[in-house]
Write an enzyme that holds these catalytic residues in place. Structure first.
Site, PDB file in Angstrom:
ATOM      1  N   HIS A 279       0.875  -1.185   0.000  1.00 23.73           N
ATOM      2  CA  HIS A 279       0.000   0.000   0.000  1.00 23.73           C
ATOM      3  C   HIS A 279       0.897   1.215   0.000  1.00 23.73           C
ATOM      4  O   HIS A 279       1.915   1.254   0.667  1.00 23.73           O
ATOM      5  CB  HIS A 279      -0.923   0.017   1.231  1.00 23.73           C
ATOM      6  CG  HIS A 279      -2.064   0.957   1.070  1.00 23.73           C
ATOM      7  ND1 HIS A 279      -1.939   2.294   1.331  1.00 23.73           N
ATOM      8  CD2 HIS A 279      -3.324   0.756   0.617  1.00 23.73           C
ATOM      9  CE1 HIS A 279      -3.100   2.880   1.071  1.00 23.73           C
ATOM     10  NE2 HIS A 279      -3.956   1.986   0.627  1.00 23.73           N
ATOM     11  N   GLU A 332      -7.709  -5.524   0.070  1.00 21.77           N
ATOM     12  CA  GLU A 332      -8.217  -6.448  -0.954  1.00 21.77           C
ATOM     13  C   GLU A 332      -7.985  -7.901  -0.583  1.00 21.77           C
ATOM     14  O   GLU A 332      -8.663  -8.785  -1.091  1.00 21.77           O
ATOM     15  CB  GLU A 332      -7.545  -6.164  -2.307  1.00 21.77           C
ATOM     16  CG  GLU A 332      -7.562  -4.733  -2.739  1.00 21.77           C
ATOM     17  CD  GLU A 332      -8.975  -4.143  -2.872  1.00 21.77           C
ATOM     18  OE1 GLU A 332      -9.057  -3.004  -3.310  1.00 21.77           O
ATOM     19  OE2 GLU A 332      -9.956  -4.809  -2.531  1.00 21.77           O
TER      20      GLU A 332
HETATM   21  N1  COZ Z   1       4.146  -7.512  -4.301  1.00 22.86           N
HETATM   22  C1  COZ Z   1       5.485  -7.511  -4.466  1.00 22.86           C
HETATM   23  N2  COZ Z   1       6.246  -6.397  -4.394  1.00 22.86           N
HETATM   24  C2  COZ Z   1       5.615  -5.236  -4.129  1.00 22.86           C
HETATM   25  C3  COZ Z   1       4.224  -5.143  -3.943  1.00 22.86           C
HETATM   26  C4  COZ Z   1       3.479  -6.345  -4.046  1.00 22.86           C
HETATM   27  N3  COZ Z   1       2.157  -6.346  -3.899  1.00 22.86           N
HETATM   28  N4  COZ Z   1       3.876  -3.846  -3.715  1.00 22.86           N
HETATM   29  C5  COZ Z   1       5.018  -3.144  -3.759  1.00 22.86           C
HETATM   30  N5  COZ Z   1       6.062  -3.979  -3.999  1.00 22.86           N
HETATM   31  C6  COZ Z   1       7.461  -3.606  -4.136  1.00 22.86           C
HETATM   32  C7  COZ Z   1       7.724  -3.016  -5.498  1.00 22.86           C
HETATM   33  O1  COZ Z   1       8.120  -4.021  -6.397  1.00 22.86           O
HETATM   34  C8  COZ Z   1       8.828  -2.049  -5.204  1.00 22.86           C
HETATM   35  O2  COZ Z   1      10.003  -2.798  -5.098  1.00 22.86           O
HETATM   36  P1  COZ Z   1      11.398  -2.115  -5.530  1.00 22.86           P
HETATM   37  O3  COZ Z   1      11.676  -1.100  -4.468  1.00 22.86           O
HETATM   38  O4  COZ Z   1      12.338  -3.272  -5.582  1.00 22.86           O
HETATM   39  O5  COZ Z   1      11.146  -1.479  -6.882  1.00 22.86           O
HETATM   40  C9  COZ Z   1       8.470  -1.522  -3.818  1.00 22.86           C
HETATM   41  O6  COZ Z   1       7.728  -2.572  -3.203  1.00 22.86           O
HETATM   42  C10 COZ Z   1       7.641  -0.254  -3.856  1.00 22.86           C
HETATM   43  O7  COZ Z   1       6.617  -0.529  -4.783  1.00 22.86           O
HETATM   44  P2  COZ Z   1       5.749   0.645  -5.413  1.00 22.86           P
HETATM   45  O8  COZ Z   1       6.586   1.891  -5.537  1.00 22.86           O
HETATM   46  O9  COZ Z   1       5.048   0.118  -6.612  1.00 22.86           O
HETATM   47  O10 COZ Z   1       4.685   0.898  -4.303  1.00 22.86           O
HETATM   48  P3  COZ Z   1       3.470   1.863  -4.472  1.00 22.86           P
HETATM   49  O11 COZ Z   1       3.292   2.422  -3.126  1.00 22.86           O
HETATM   50  O12 COZ Z   1       3.639   2.796  -5.609  1.00 22.86           O
HETATM   51  O13 COZ Z   1       2.266   0.863  -4.879  1.00 22.86           O
HETATM   52  C11 COZ Z   1       0.466  -0.650  -4.567  1.00 22.86           C
HETATM   53  C12 COZ Z   1       1.370   0.402  -3.888  1.00 22.86           C
HETATM   54  C13 COZ Z   1      -0.723  -0.923  -3.751  1.00 22.86           C
HETATM   55  C14 COZ Z   1       0.013  -0.122  -5.944  1.00 22.86           C
HETATM   56  C15 COZ Z   1       1.210  -1.955  -4.660  1.00 22.86           C
HETATM   57  O14 COZ Z   1       2.454  -1.751  -5.219  1.00 22.86           O
HETATM   58  C16 COZ Z   1       0.492  -2.970  -5.525  1.00 22.86           C
HETATM   59  O15 COZ Z   1       0.533  -2.896  -6.746  1.00 22.86           O
HETATM   60  N6  COZ Z   1      -0.134  -3.977  -4.891  1.00 22.86           N
HETATM   61  C17 COZ Z   1      -0.794  -5.041  -5.613  1.00 22.86           C
HETATM   62  C18 COZ Z   1      -2.171  -4.584  -6.116  1.00 22.86           C
HETATM   63  C19 COZ Z   1      -3.115  -4.327  -4.938  1.00 22.86           C
HETATM   64  O16 COZ Z   1      -3.230  -5.114  -4.028  1.00 22.86           O
HETATM   65  N7  COZ Z   1      -3.803  -3.174  -5.020  1.00 22.86           N
HETATM   66  C20 COZ Z   1      -4.793  -2.772  -4.003  1.00 22.86           C
HETATM   67  C21 COZ Z   1      -4.277  -1.652  -3.167  1.00 22.86           C
HETATM   68  S1  COZ Z   1      -5.393  -1.261  -1.856  1.00 22.86           S
END
Ligand code: COZ
Length: 399
Positions: A279, A332
């Protein structure tokens, strides 16, 4: 007409605008009184009240009244509000006849069909650019759209699965009526309780992607139909509201407890994001996930034991392979377990999310309307230096 070179050079010479980080991470873009998320504390609130506490002991209409009319209702106010909004569930004239065609063009529970239908319904109730109507009328339209979205969603689902539509009932609460319109049967108390908790937990959540989208569209003065279509579009993305069904796809793909570790390890090592984890703001357990986990246990869902094992394994692997990112189960992860146990089909998970988040979108839009400035940010141009010489084959003024 290309800008003269000195004008371009001089504009670049002025002070550089602030360059926000990707995804506007940790950037505040407005002030709001609607909701907020304190990620480090694992706490979020609706107008200052702990949202999980409201979900634990209130009714959906309590939270709805709080968000759209600004205060928690007394019992009398809630009963009156329930009466008013129950009467708004019927589709506007002319919309029901369009649903079979829309349903034929998309699968059951598709948010694409919901956003198409609600855009037409908004026109049918007379939504105009809010700049051309009173704020009271805009609020009334906001309440009516919130009331008819479940009806549209349920009827599109029934039509897409070859069933007769079920008309809303004014004598059932919001959650019970929603389940009734989807299944055709009056739901039991436990199913109603479970869906109502889910709906209340997901009404709003700070400036999440779809709420921000709703405000950007509203800031141009557009009508509520444009706002709701855009917000549903944003919600449909897999990284936002499109996740719950994909959590189930992941649980199905893992298949058995002893396959959890190898499957999850392979996924993370190959750069895949685990649906239902991570998140932007919560860097601790998502409190919504905690309550939904409790509800899933109370429902004795046969999936909950397997889901718990996958959650535990995933959190440990994410800590090992993504150290420091603080990745935990988000709302979720258990949402699907609860909604399935309450009798909702998987393809309806995201559409159900839209039926609660619409209240958050409308509350935010009404706030935007009260103190608006159109969103119009900049972007740092990083293409070839301007102005560029035109290629020989393309000269200005060439016939
Ligand atoms: N599984 C594996 N790795 C994850 C992850 C996940 N669900 N969420 C984040 N990470 C990792 C990313 O790969 C990234 O790793 P690096 O630093 O090696 O690049 C790091 O954690 C930060 O990721 P990001 O910048 O994408 O995080 P952000 O805060 O932008 O995204 C969300 C948050 C929720 C979009 C998350 O990344 C995601 O896509 N989760 C899965 C979809 C989901 O459950 N959505 C509902 C949200 S309520």
């Amino acid at each position: 007409m290309s800008a003269p070179a000195n004008a371009v050079a001089s504009s670049a010479a002025t002070s550089e605008p602030y360059q926000a980080p990707a995804g506007l991470a940790d950037v505040s873009v407005a002030s709001t009184t609607v909701s907020d998320v304190l990620g480090r504390l694992g706490f979020y609130h609706y107008r200052g009240y702990n949202a999980v506490d409201i979900a634990r002991r209130g009714r959906f209409e309590d939270a709805w009244h709080l968000m759209l009319r600004g205060e928690l209702p007394t019992t009398e106010q809630r009963d009156a509000f329930t009466g008013e909004t129950s009467a708004l569930r019927q589709l506007p004239p002319g919309v029901g006849e369009l649903l079979p065609s829309i349903a034929r063009l998309s699968g059951p529970g598709s948010l694409e069909s919901v956003r198409t239908a609600v855009s037409l319904a908004a026109q049918a109730i007379g939504c105009k650019p809010w700049t051309d109507q009173s704020q009271d009328l805009t609020r009334a339209q906001a309440e009516q759209i919130s009331a008819i979205l479940p009806t549209l969603t349920a009827q599109l689902y029934r039509l897409a699965t070859g069933q007769e539509v079920v008309q809303p009932r004014a004598d059932l609460g919001y959650a019970a009526n929603y389940l009734y319109m989807i299944t055709g049967e009056e739901p039991g108390e436990r199913s109603t309780y479970a869906v109502e908790r889910y709906l209340m937990l997901t009404i709003d959540h700070g400036f999440n992607n779809s709420t921000f989208t709703s405000r950007v569209i509203a800031s141009s003065g557009a009508d509520l139909g444009a706002v709701i279509s855009g917000a549903i579009g944003a919600l449909s993305g897999p990284f936002h509201g499109g996740a719950p069904a994909r959590v189930f796809d992941m649980l199905d793909a893992i298949g058995s407890p002893d396959n959890a570790e190898p499957w999850l390890r392979h996924a993370i090592e190959h750069g895949e994001k685990l649906m239902g984890f991570g998140h932007r703001i919560y860097k601790t357990i998502d409190p919504r996930s905690q309550l939904l986990h409790e509800v899933a246990q109370e429902l004795h869902s046969e999936r909950v034991g397997f889901a718990e094992h996958v959650e535990k394994t995933a959190v440990a692997l994410l800590a090992e392979l993504k150290p420091g990112r603080e990745l935990y189960a988000n709302v979720e992860f258990y949402a699907g377990v609860v909604l399935e146990a309450a009798g909702l089909p998987r393809e309806m998970f995201s559409a159900t999310f839209a039926c609660s988040r619409v209240v958050g979108w409308m509350a935010n839009v009404l706030e935007q309307v009260r103190d608006n400035r159109i969103f119009r940010p900049l972007a740092r141009y990083v293409g070839p230096e301007a102005p560029r010489e035109f290629p020989a084959f393309w000269q200005p003024g060439q016939a």
